[in-house]
Design a protein around this motif. Structure first.
Motif, PDB file in Angstrom:
ATOM      1  N   PHE A  90     -13.719   7.564  17.344  1.00 42.88           N
ATOM      2  CA  PHE A  90     -12.391   7.993  17.768  1.00 42.88           C
ATOM      3  C   PHE A  90     -12.412   8.452  19.226  1.00 42.88           C
ATOM      4  O   PHE A  90     -11.498   8.131  20.006  1.00 42.88           O
ATOM      5  N   ALA A  91     -13.434   9.189  19.618  1.00 47.22           N
ATOM      6  CA  ALA A  91     -13.556   9.642  21.011  1.00 47.22           C
ATOM      7  C   ALA A  91     -13.700   8.437  21.951  1.00 47.22           C
ATOM      8  O   ALA A  91     -13.064   8.390  23.009  1.00 47.22           O
ATOM      9  N   ALA A  92     -14.512   7.460  21.555  1.00 46.10           N
ATOM     10  CA  ALA A  92     -14.675   6.247  22.364  1.00 46.10           C
ATOM     11  C   ALA A  92     -13.349   5.496  22.467  1.00 46.10           C
ATOM     12  O   ALA A  92     -12.985   4.993  23.539  1.00 46.10           O
ATOM     13  N   TYR A  93     -12.616   5.420  21.369  1.00 50.52           N
ATOM     14  CA  TYR A  93     -11.305   4.775  21.374  1.00 50.52           C
ATOM     15  C   TYR A  93     -10.354   5.482  22.343  1.00 50.52           C
ATOM     16  O   TYR A  93      -9.672   4.836  23.143  1.00 50.52           O
ATOM     17  N   LEU A  94     -10.304   6.813  22.297  1.00 50.11           N
ATOM     18  CA  LEU A  94      -9.417   7.564  23.184  1.00 50.11           C
ATOM     19  C   LEU A  94      -9.786   7.365  24.652  1.00 50.11           C
ATOM     20  O   LEU A  94      -8.906   7.246  25.511  1.00 50.11           O
ATOM     21  N   LEU A  95     -11.085   7.311  24.939  1.00 52.09           N
ATOM     22  CA  LEU A  95     -11.520   7.062  26.322  1.00 52.09           C
ATOM     23  C   LEU A  95     -11.106   5.666  26.781  1.00 52.09           C
ATOM     24  O   LEU A  95     -10.595   5.500  27.892  1.00 52.09           O
ATOM     25  N   LEU A  96     -11.317   4.662  25.947  1.00 54.89           N
ATOM     26  CA  LEU A  96     -10.933   3.299  26.294  1.00 54.89           C
ATOM     27  C   LEU A  96      -9.415   3.185  26.453  1.00 54.89           C
ATOM     28  O   LEU A  96      -8.919   2.587  27.418  1.00 54.89           O
ATOM     29  N   LEU A 124       3.551  -8.183  24.691  1.00 53.62           N
ATOM     30  CA  LEU A 124       4.175  -8.115  23.367  1.00 53.62           C
ATOM     31  C   LEU A 124       3.226  -7.577  22.296  1.00 53.62           C
ATOM     32  O   LEU A 124       3.634  -6.826  21.425  1.00 53.62           O
ATOM     33  N   PHE A 125       1.965  -7.967  22.357  1.00 53.62           N
ATOM     34  CA  PHE A 125       1.047  -7.600  21.279  1.00 53.62           C
ATOM     35  C   PHE A 125      -0.030  -6.605  21.693  1.00 53.62           C
ATOM     36  O   PHE A 125      -0.631  -5.959  20.844  1.00 53.62           O
ATOM     37  N   GLY A 126      -0.256  -6.465  22.998  1.00 55.21           N
ATOM     38  CA  GLY A 126      -1.281  -5.537  23.471  1.00 55.21           C
ATOM     39  C   GLY A 126      -1.015  -4.100  23.068  1.00 55.21           C
ATOM     40  O   GLY A 126      -1.921  -3.372  22.653  1.00 55.21           O
ATOM     41  N   ASN A 127       0.239  -3.673  23.167  1.00 60.84           N
ATOM     42  CA  ASN A 127       0.585  -2.297  22.796  1.00 60.84           C
ATOM     43  C   ASN A 127       0.398  -2.068  21.302  1.00 60.84           C
ATOM     44  O   ASN A 127      -0.053  -0.991  20.883  1.00 60.84           O
ATOM     45  N   ILE A 128       0.739  -3.052  20.504  1.00 61.36           N
ATOM     46  CA  ILE A 128       0.550  -2.930  19.051  1.00 61.36           C
ATOM     47  C   ILE A 128      -0.936  -2.797  18.742  1.00 61.36           C
ATOM     48  O   ILE A 128      -1.362  -1.872  18.038  1.00 61.36           O
ATOM     49  N   ILE A 129      -1.729  -3.703  19.294  1.00 70.65           N
ATOM     50  CA  ILE A 129      -3.174  -3.707  19.036  1.00 70.65           C
ATOM     51  C   ILE A 129      -3.816  -2.421  19.554  1.00 70.65           C
ATOM     52  O   ILE A 129      -4.689  -1.849  18.892  1.00 70.65           O
ATOM     53  N   ALA A 130      -3.365  -1.949  20.714  1.00 68.60           N
ATOM     54  CA  ALA A 130      -3.964  -0.751  21.315  1.00 68.60           C
ATOM     55  C   ALA A 130      -3.769   0.496  20.463  1.00 68.60           C
ATOM     56  O   ALA A 130      -4.607   1.406  20.478  1.00 68.60           O
ATOM     57  N   PHE A 131      -2.681   0.571  19.713  1.00 66.27           N
ATOM     58  CA  PHE A 131      -2.400   1.774  18.927  1.00 66.27           C
ATOM     59  C   PHE A 131      -2.808   1.646  17.453  1.00 66.27           C
ATOM     60  O   PHE A 131      -2.746   2.633  16.711  1.00 66.27           O
ATOM     61  N   MET A 132      -3.253   0.478  17.042  1.00 61.95           N
ATOM     62  CA  MET A 132      -3.694   0.324  15.649  1.00 61.95           C
ATOM     63  C   MET A 132      -4.867   1.246  15.290  1.00 61.95           C
ATOM     64  O   MET A 132      -4.857   1.843  14.214  1.00 61.95           O
ATOM     65  N   PRO A 133      -5.872   1.405  16.159  1.00 55.62           N
ATOM     66  CA  PRO A 133      -6.964   2.324  15.806  1.00 55.62           C
ATOM     67  C   PRO A 133      -6.504   3.758  15.583  1.00 55.62           C
ATOM     68  O   PRO A 133      -7.094   4.490  14.784  1.00 55.62           O
ATOM     69  N   LEU A 134      -5.452   4.172  16.268  1.00 49.40           N
ATOM     70  CA  LEU A 134      -4.924   5.529  16.069  1.00 49.40           C
ATOM     71  C   LEU A 134      -4.485   5.706  14.621  1.00 49.40           C
ATOM     72  O   LEU A 134      -4.858   6.685  13.957  1.00 49.40           O
ATOM     73  N   GLY A 135      -3.696   4.770  14.118  1.00 57.15           N
ATOM     74  CA  GLY A 135      -3.217   4.843  12.740  1.00 57.15           C
ATOM     75  C   GLY A 135      -4.302   4.604  11.713  1.00 57.15           C
ATOM     76  O   GLY A 135      -4.187   5.039  10.568  1.00 57.15           O
ATOM     77  N   PHE A 136      -5.351   3.911  12.109  1.00 58.07           N
ATOM     78  CA  PHE A 136      -6.459   3.615  11.203  1.00 58.07           C
ATOM     79  C   PHE A 136      -7.436   4.783  11.119  1.00 58.07           C
ATOM     80  O   PHE A 136      -7.860   5.167  10.029  1.00 58.07           O
ATOM     81  N   LEU A 137      -7.787   5.343  12.262  1.00 57.19           N
ATOM     82  CA  LEU A 137      -8.852   6.353  12.297  1.00 57.19           C
ATOM     83  C   LEU A 137      -8.396   7.770  11.956  1.00 57.19           C
ATOM     84  O   LEU A 137      -9.133   8.514  11.307  1.00 57.19           O
ATOM     85  N   LEU A 138      -7.207   8.170  12.394  1.00 54.98           N
ATOM     86  CA  LEU A 138      -6.765   9.556  12.148  1.00 54.98           C
ATOM     87  C   LEU A 138      -6.800   9.953  10.668  1.00 54.98           C
ATOM     88  O   LEU A 138      -7.298  11.035  10.350  1.00 54.98           O
ATOM     89  N   ILE A 197       1.878   9.354  10.424  1.00 48.89           N
ATOM     90  CA  ILE A 197       1.238   8.499  11.427  1.00 48.89           C
ATOM     91  C   ILE A 197       2.281   7.890  12.354  1.00 48.89           C
ATOM     92  O   ILE A 197       2.083   7.809  13.571  1.00 48.89           O
ATOM     93  N   THR A 198       3.404   7.462  11.800  1.00 47.28           N
ATOM     94  CA  THR A 198       4.462   6.863  12.620  1.00 47.28           C
ATOM     95  C   THR A 198       5.011   7.877  13.617  1.00 47.28           C
ATOM     96  O   THR A 198       5.154   7.572  14.809  1.00 47.28           O
ATOM     97  N   ILE A 199       5.291   9.075  13.163  1.00 45.32           N
ATOM     98  CA  ILE A 199       5.820  10.120  14.046  1.00 45.32           C
ATOM     99  C   ILE A 199       4.791  10.508  15.097  1.00 45.32           C
ATOM    100  O   ILE A 199       5.104  10.625  16.291  1.00 45.32           O
ATOM    101  N   PHE A 200       3.535  10.663  14.682  1.00 39.98           N
ATOM    102  CA  PHE A 200       2.486  11.022  15.633  1.00 39.98           C
ATOM    103  C   PHE A 200       2.297   9.919  16.675  1.00 39.98           C
ATOM    104  O   PHE A 200       2.177  10.205  17.875  1.00 39.98           O
ATOM    105  N   SER A 201       2.282   8.666  16.231  1.00 39.72           N
ATOM    106  CA  SER A 201       2.144   7.535  17.160  1.00 39.72           C
ATOM    107  C   SER A 201       3.289   7.520  18.171  1.00 39.72           C
ATOM    108  O   SER A 201       3.082   7.264  19.360  1.00 39.72           O
ATOM    109  N   PHE A 202       4.490   7.809  17.691  1.00 38.02           N
ATOM    110  CA  PHE A 202       5.647   7.857  18.580  1.00 38.02           C
ATOM    111  C   PHE A 202       5.454   8.927  19.658  1.00 38.02           C
ATOM    112  O   PHE A 202       5.686   8.679  20.849  1.00 38.02           O
TER     113      PHE A 202
END
Length: 160
Positions: A21-27, A73-87, A100-105
């Protein structure tokens, strides 16, 4: 408890998930604020009309390279998928599609605001929509994988 369950519940797995998760946040931070494609924006650049940018990339897709079209179109979706997966794996507090939806927003709102204030990108409500969808898709993928793993575990116990 079988080996798979012991590994999934171990301190090593928890530490690995926090490290991941830390590596994901840094990337993510690098890509959103310092990436090679970021330019210094001198004029306030923003879009407050939902689906305006998304619609533009769909209608005028022939005028963009595939890389730009796909990334926007798809980069933003892909970039935030780990957030919803890992949290939800890291904390019981984040279990649930609505949470997860509210937090992602709100993470997306924060990112877009920082980009606008520090001139490292424009504020685009469509990015917020796509990022939020990405967080939700990540959570949905987690639930699908958890259901599949549970079904496999039950199936293996039945065939013993």
């Amino acid at each position: 408890m079988n080996l798979l369950e012991r590994v999934a519940n171990s301190k090593i797995m928890t530490a690995f998930l926090y490290l991941l998760f830390a590596a994901y946040l840094l990337l993510l931070s690098y890509l959103l604020f310092f990436g090679y494609y970021r330019q210094d924006i001198r004029v306030e650049d923003y879009n407050l009309t939902p689906f305006e940018t998304i619609k533009m990339y769909i209608i005028y897709m022939d005028y963009f390279s595939f890389r730009i079209w796909f990334t926007n179109l798809f980069g933003n979706i892909i970039a935030f998928m780990p957030l919803g997966f890992l949290l939800p794996l890291l904390s019981e507090r984040w279990k649930g599609a609505i949470k997860i939806t509210i937090f992602s927003f709100f993470v997306s709102l924060t990112v877009e605001t920082i980009q606008l204030v520090f001139h490292v990108g424009g504020f685009d409500v469509d990015d917020m929509i796509l990022n939020t969808i990405g967080g939700l898709f990540g959570y949905m993928l987690l639930k699908i994988l958890q259901s599949a793993a549970a079904a496999m575990l039950i199936q293996s116990k039945v065939h013993k």
